[in-house]
Design an enzyme around this catalytic site. Structure first.
Site, PDB file in Angstrom:
ATOM      1  N   LYS A   1      24.563 -23.976 -37.035  1.00 62.02           N
ATOM      2  CA  LYS A   1      23.422 -23.094 -36.765  1.00 62.02           C
ATOM      3  C   LYS A   1      22.207 -23.926 -36.369  1.00 62.02           C
ATOM      4  O   LYS A   1      21.416 -23.517 -35.515  1.00 62.02           O
ATOM      5  CB  LYS A   1      23.088 -22.234 -37.991  1.00 62.02           C
ATOM      6  CG  LYS A   1      24.215 -21.293 -38.344  1.00 62.02           C
ATOM      7  CD  LYS A   1      23.760 -19.899 -38.680  1.00 62.02           C
ATOM      8  CE  LYS A   1      24.928 -18.965 -38.466  1.00 62.02           C
ATOM      9  NZ  LYS A   1      25.223 -17.950 -39.314  1.00 62.02           N
TER      10      LYS A   1
ATOM     11  N   LYS B   1      38.706 -17.156 -30.243  1.00 60.70           N
ATOM     12  CA  LYS B   1      39.248 -16.420 -31.386  1.00 60.70           C
ATOM     13  C   LYS B   1      38.906 -14.935 -31.254  1.00 60.70           C
ATOM     14  O   LYS B   1      37.804 -14.607 -30.815  1.00 60.70           O
ATOM     15  CB  LYS B   1      38.584 -16.987 -32.651  1.00 60.70           C
ATOM     16  CG  LYS B   1      39.338 -16.748 -33.923  1.00 60.70           C
ATOM     17  CD  LYS B   1      38.693 -17.493 -35.076  1.00 60.70           C
ATOM     18  CE  LYS B   1      37.831 -16.551 -35.888  1.00 60.70           C
ATOM     19  NZ  LYS B   1      37.482 -17.059 -37.217  1.00 60.70           N
TER      20      LYS B   1
ATOM     21  N   LYS C   1      34.969  -9.548 -33.610  1.00 60.50           N
ATOM     22  CA  LYS C   1      34.262  -8.309 -33.291  1.00 60.50           C
ATOM     23  C   LYS C   1      32.929  -8.579 -32.619  1.00 60.50           C
ATOM     24  O   LYS C   1      32.301  -7.675 -32.099  1.00 60.50           O
ATOM     25  CB  LYS C   1      34.064  -7.457 -34.545  1.00 60.50           C
ATOM     26  CG  LYS C   1      33.223  -8.106 -35.622  1.00 60.50           C
ATOM     27  CD  LYS C   1      34.080  -8.624 -36.737  1.00 60.50           C
ATOM     28  CE  LYS C   1      33.326  -9.585 -37.628  1.00 60.50           C
ATOM     29  NZ  LYS C   1      34.094  -9.984 -38.793  1.00 60.50           N
TER      30      LYS C   1
END
Ligand code: AMP
Ligand code: TRP
Length: 331
Positions: free
Chosen positions: A114, A196, A199
């Site tokens: 991050k 991968k 959602k």
């Protein structure tokens, strides 16, 4: 008897990747280890380390609980609960923060990623997340913790924290071992098989959710990206889209990829995809039906109430001893 503990973070809705990679593995583990005890919690406190919309967080928390039960988890043998309903997680999390160093937390790749991406609104709880995760595990003296590959480093740190605490205060926490699945561990995006299945993908055609209706599932499989080679063969380099579909088929049916290849080798992609679509509809429809019954039912609430009470009982006793060991309070 061993105790197996794991948590799932309620962010985003569940995909076929979550089902084949995590939920199904957990159910299987429970079937294989019939003498062991299972604690499974929905990690809502972990979810709020990044911004969440309150009503969506609450809905997803219950959705996940219902989906696990609908997927065949044995409710009698599972202590299923919601993390924030057991205040001892936070209490122990703070004590463990006092037993982990800044340098160790700074080395966690999930946090480092991050930072590298240049995200600016990183909360302090995201930084200390691994101490809370260690608390989730150590609070219940877990022997084994099933997790995905991405959580391996956090688990390693939990082990280090347990050993450090035991060394300074004398033996108190069980040092946990990870269990990492070998198959179904990586289901890829249907439109971009180098990524991968997730959602958060931009194109919804790339993923199947646990809630998709039969015709949507079939359509998504039909339009999954393959190649122009046209031969049913398992080659993740030259035919990554097809290889992913074969993996999905294998994982959904517990068959071997090579057996599926020989079953379909004289057919074409269209036939294979139609069959796979049907396999997934047959797999997900009964789960969706059970989910629909559960989500409105008192039973789900009862399972979560019972889970909370059992978890609280253990956590309360463990924390009382822990505070005594550390020298907190009067006695
Ligand atoms: P996440 O939704 O990323 O928090 O992951 C929850 C669980 O599902 C973890 O154990 C992941 O390893 C697993 N999981 C998520 N996406 C996939 C995928 N595409 N293939 C296999 N497992 C997955
Ligand atoms: N951090 C895990 C994840 O992102 C979820 C989690 C929280 C967890 N606490 C845990 C997993 C304890 C196993 C044990 O997927």
């Amino acid at each position: 008897m061993k105790r197996i503990v794991s948590g799932i973070k309620p962010t985003g809705s569940l995909t076929l990747g979550n089902y084949l990679g995590a939920i199904k593995q957990f159910v299987k583990l429970q079937e294989e280890r019939e003498n062991d005890e299972f604690y499974l919690f929905i990690a809502d406190l972990h979810a709020i380390t990044t911004r969440q919309i309150p009503h969506e967080l609450r809905k997803r928390t219950l959705d996940i609980a219902a989906m696990y039960i609908a997927s065949g988890l044995d409710k009698e043998r599972t202590t299923m609960f919601i993390q924030s309903e057991i205040p001892q997680h936070v209490e122990l999390g703070y004590i463990l923060q006092s037993n982990v160093y800044m340098g160790e937390l700074e080395r966690m790749t999930q946090y480092k990623d991050k930072i590298v991406k240049g995200e600016d609104s990183i909360t302090s709880s995201l930084f200390t997340y691994p101490a809370l995760m260690a608390a989730d595990i150590l609070l219940y003296d877990a022997d084994y913790v099933p997790v995905g590959e991405d959580q391996k480093q956090h688990l390693e740190l939990s082990r280090d924290i347990a050993k450090r605490f035991n060394h300074y205060y004398s033996d108190f926490f069980t040092v946990p071992e990870p269990i990492i699945p070998s198959v179904g561990a990586r289901i890829m995006d249907l439109q971009d098989p180098t990524k991968k299945m997730s959602k958060s993908a931009d194109n919804p055609k790339g993923y199947i959710t646990m809630f998709d209706e039969a015709n949507i599932i079939k359509k998504k499989i039909k339009s999954a990206k393959t190649d122009s080679i046209g031969i049913i063969n398992y080659d993740p380099i030259k035919q990554p889209g097809l290889a992913n579909l074969l993996n999905i088929y294998a994982s959904a049916t517990d068959k071997k990829v090579e057996d599926i290849v020989s079953q379909y080798k004289d057919t074409d992609y269209k036939t294979f995809k139609e069959d796979l679509g049907q396999v997934l509809v047959d797999l997900l429809t009964p789960i969706q039906e059970k989910y629909q019954e559960l989500i409105k039912s008192k039973l789900l609430q009862e399972i979560l109430d019972q889970g909370r009470d059992r978890a609280l009982d253990y956590a309360f006793k463990k924390m009382r001893k822990c505070k005594k060991k550390v020298g907190l309070g009067r006695k």
